[in-house]
Write a protein that holds these residues in place. Structure first.
Motif, PDB file in Angstrom:
ATOM      1  N   ASP A   1       0.843  -1.190   0.000  1.00  0.00           N
ATOM      2  CA  ASP A   1       0.000   0.000   0.000  1.00  0.00           C
ATOM      3  C   ASP A   1       0.882   1.245   0.000  1.00  0.00           C
ATOM      4  O   ASP A   1       2.114   1.145  -0.041  1.00  0.00           O
ATOM      5  N   ASP A   2       0.275   2.424   0.024  1.00  0.00           N
ATOM      6  CA  ASP A   2       1.068   3.643  -0.121  1.00  0.00           C
ATOM      7  C   ASP A   2       1.901   3.964   1.119  1.00  0.00           C
ATOM      8  O   ASP A   2       2.729   4.874   1.100  1.00  0.00           O
ATOM      9  N   LYS A   3       1.706   3.205   2.206  1.00  0.00           N
ATOM     10  CA  LYS A   3       2.546   3.345   3.399  1.00  0.00           C
ATOM     11  C   LYS A   3       3.664   2.303   3.422  1.00  0.00           C
ATOM     12  O   LYS A   3       4.470   2.264   4.351  1.00  0.00           O
ATOM     13  N   GLY A   4       3.693   1.454   2.403  1.00  0.00           N
ATOM     14  CA  GLY A   4       4.718   0.421   2.324  1.00  0.00           C
ATOM     15  C   GLY A   4       4.338  -0.885   2.991  1.00  0.00           C
ATOM     16  O   GLY A   4       5.145  -1.819   3.037  1.00  0.00           O
TER      17      GLY A   4
ATOM     18  N   LEU B   1       9.235   3.435   1.611  1.00  0.00           N
ATOM     19  CA  LEU B   1       8.971   4.065   0.323  1.00  0.00           C
ATOM     20  C   LEU B   1       9.262   5.553   0.364  1.00  0.00           C
ATOM     21  O   LEU B   1       9.210   6.186   1.413  1.00  0.00           O
TER      22      LEU B   1
ATOM     23  N   SER C   1       8.417   9.202  -2.270  1.00  0.00           N
ATOM     24  CA  SER C   1       7.350   9.645  -3.176  1.00  0.00           C
ATOM     25  C   SER C   1       7.531   9.118  -4.595  1.00  0.00           C
ATOM     26  O   SER C   1       6.554   8.848  -5.294  1.00  0.00           O
ATOM     27  N   GLN C   2       8.802   8.939  -5.036  1.00  0.00           N
ATOM     28  CA  GLN C   2       9.048   8.488  -6.410  1.00  0.00           C
ATOM     29  C   GLN C   2       8.548   7.064  -6.662  1.00  0.00           C
ATOM     30  O   GLN C   2       8.385   6.655  -7.808  1.00  0.00           O
ATOM     31  N   HIS C   3       8.335   6.284  -5.598  1.00  0.00           N
ATOM     32  CA  HIS C   3       7.835   4.917  -5.763  1.00  0.00           C
ATOM     33  C   HIS C   3       6.321   4.861  -5.962  1.00  0.00           C
ATOM     34  O   HIS C   3       5.797   3.876  -6.476  1.00  0.00           O
ATOM     35  N   GLN C   4       5.610   5.908  -5.532  1.00  0.00           N
ATOM     36  CA  GLN C   4       4.171   5.804  -5.358  1.00  0.00           C
ATOM     37  C   GLN C   4       3.402   5.513  -6.646  1.00  0.00           C
ATOM     38  O   GLN C   4       2.506   4.663  -6.667  1.00  0.00           O
ATOM     39  N   ASP C   5       3.716   6.224  -7.719  1.00  0.00           N
ATOM     40  CA  ASP C   5       2.974   6.010  -8.964  1.00  0.00           C
ATOM     41  C   ASP C   5       3.182   4.593  -9.493  1.00  0.00           C
ATOM     42  O   ASP C   5       2.234   3.959  -9.998  1.00  0.00           O
TER      43      ASP C   5
ATOM     44  N   LEU D   1       3.910   1.869  -7.709  1.00  0.00           N
ATOM     45  CA  LEU D   1       3.199   0.912  -6.869  1.00  0.00           C
ATOM     46  C   LEU D   1       1.683   1.035  -7.028  1.00  0.00           C
ATOM     47  O   LEU D   1       0.965   0.035  -6.942  1.00  0.00           O
ATOM     48  N   ALA D   2       1.197   2.243  -7.277  1.00  0.00           N
ATOM     49  CA  ALA D   2      -0.236   2.411  -7.531  1.00  0.00           C
ATOM     50  C   ALA D   2      -0.636   1.626  -8.779  1.00  0.00           C
ATOM     51  O   ALA D   2      -1.695   0.977  -8.818  1.00  0.00           O
TER      52      ALA D   2
END
Length: 380
Positions: free
Chosen positions: A335-338, A362, A364-368, A370-371
């Motif tokens: 998830d967005d919290k890792g 994580l 911020s650069q990982h978020q897109d 992983l989404a």
């Protein structure tokens, strides 16, 4: 020598069976050499015993090893000479010392052997994507049966013994019989080692009424079995990787320098892997730090990424081999919290060393990336 001769040679490499089963060392070494020829790392018929070769050997070995098999690339590098197509170049001043070797070791291979080389005809065949693919499939005949290999592979992904038994029964009996009844194929699906041949046959299953009806009544179990064995064949033959590399090589919009970088990245080597090692400093989930066991994995899959995304280290995780495969197939995400997300379809995830409390760190650069993985890859 002809292709038929080398097919026969590759199908009978005489792997070590002292434990009652075939050890995968010789097959993994040949797979590694074939990868590096396709990549361009081996451009002349000289196979140096270097870190690149050993790393690629280890990548294949981790997928095929059993029990206490040791990750020892020096053993096949030395013992492949028994195959008659693999030769060692020894400098004159090292000839006496080499003949006195009683057992191969990493140290004496590095010290005494200049390089290995293949029959020139075989080297030429391995440079062709078509004949290389045929020979790659022939190597699998040296291992246990495809059924046994598939069962181990599925087990390594957390599939339960019950699910594996159901899939094997469906592939070996039910689906094969339905295809035979309508004249498509008499061959057991579990005897097919070619990804392309398998795809050509099973694509017709979805047109067979009995398959469609039984699959619906069985909540998609027969389709799941077909997809599972397809993923297995793709893995052991590296079918998708070979296709992606061919696309890179044929793309005229990419410079030769960038092609080399992208091919290395697709094979899990080169700068991309180095950047992931430097960033994660171990497995992103477990922290395990023996890099020989870790795979450079893309978050947003290669096939769905733009060229710049394929080379972006923030589109990557460094993972242990089994976890990498589970992530690649969508059984694991974050998830967005890792915090780890484990699919309900990963039946025995504890066998992979996973637990529901795990997380990764994580930015911020990982978020897109992983989404995308959660939305498009993760099996809900």
């Amino acid at each position: 020598m002809t292709l038929a001769y080398y097919l026969d040679t590759f199908q009978s490499l005489r792997p070590d069976r002292s434990t009652g089963r075939a050890r995968p060392h010789k097959v993994c070494m040949m797979f590694a050499v074939m990868d590096l020829i396709e990549q361009g790392h081996i451009s002349d018929n000289k196979i140096f015993y270097d870190d690149v070769l050993c790393s690629r050997f280890s990548w294949h070995f981790l997928r095929l090893k059993q029990d206490n098999d040791a990750d020892s690339p020096f053993l096949p590098f030395y013992h492949l000479c028994s195959s008659s197509v693999w030769h060692l170049q020894i400098s004159p001043h090292n000839q006496v010392a080499f003949k006195q070797i009683k057992s191969a070791s990493d140290a004496n291979i590095r010290k005494l052997v200049d390089y290995a080389y293949l029959d020139e005809e075989l080297f030429t065949l391995l440079k062709s994507p078509y004949t290389s693919s045929i020979l790659r499939n022939a190597l699998s005949a040296n291992l246990d049966s495809l059924e046994d290999q598939y069962a181990r592979w599925a087990k390594s992904l957390g599939k339960s013994d019950k699910t594996i038994k159901n899939y094997v029964g469906a592939l070996k009996n039910s689906i094969t019989n339905w295809l035979d009844d309508v004249g498509v194929s008499k061959q057991s699906l579990l005897s097919i080692g070619s990804y392309i041949e398998y795809e050509n046959i099973v694509s017709k299953a979805y047109e067979v009424r009995e398959f469609v009806d039984k699959d619906k009544r069985g909540n998609g179990m027969y389709s799941a079995a077909i997809k599972s064995y397809r993923a297995f064949l793709s893995d052991i033959t590296q079918a998708e990787v070979q296709h992606d590399i061919e696309e890179i090589i044929l793309d005229k919009s990419i410079s030769e320098t960038q092609k080399t970088t992208m091919v290395n990245t697709r094979l899990g080597q080169g700068k991309f892997r180095e950047e992931l090692i430097n960033y994660w400093r171990g497995c992103a989930i477990t922290g395990f730090q023996n890099y020989s066991f870790l795979i450079a994995s893309h978050i947003k899959p290669w096939s769905k990424s733009e060229n710049n995304e394929r080379l972006d280290p923030f589109n990557g995780l460094l993972l242990l081999a089994n976890i990498d495969k589970a992530f690649d197939l969508g059984y694991v995400s974050f998830d967005d919290k890792g915090r780890i997300l484990i699919s309900e379809h990963l039946e025995e995830y504890g066998a992979l060393g996973l637990n529901a409390d795990m997380k990764i760190n994580l930015v911020s650069q990982h978020q897109d990336y992983l989404a995308f993985h959660r939305e498009m890859q993760f099996k809900q």
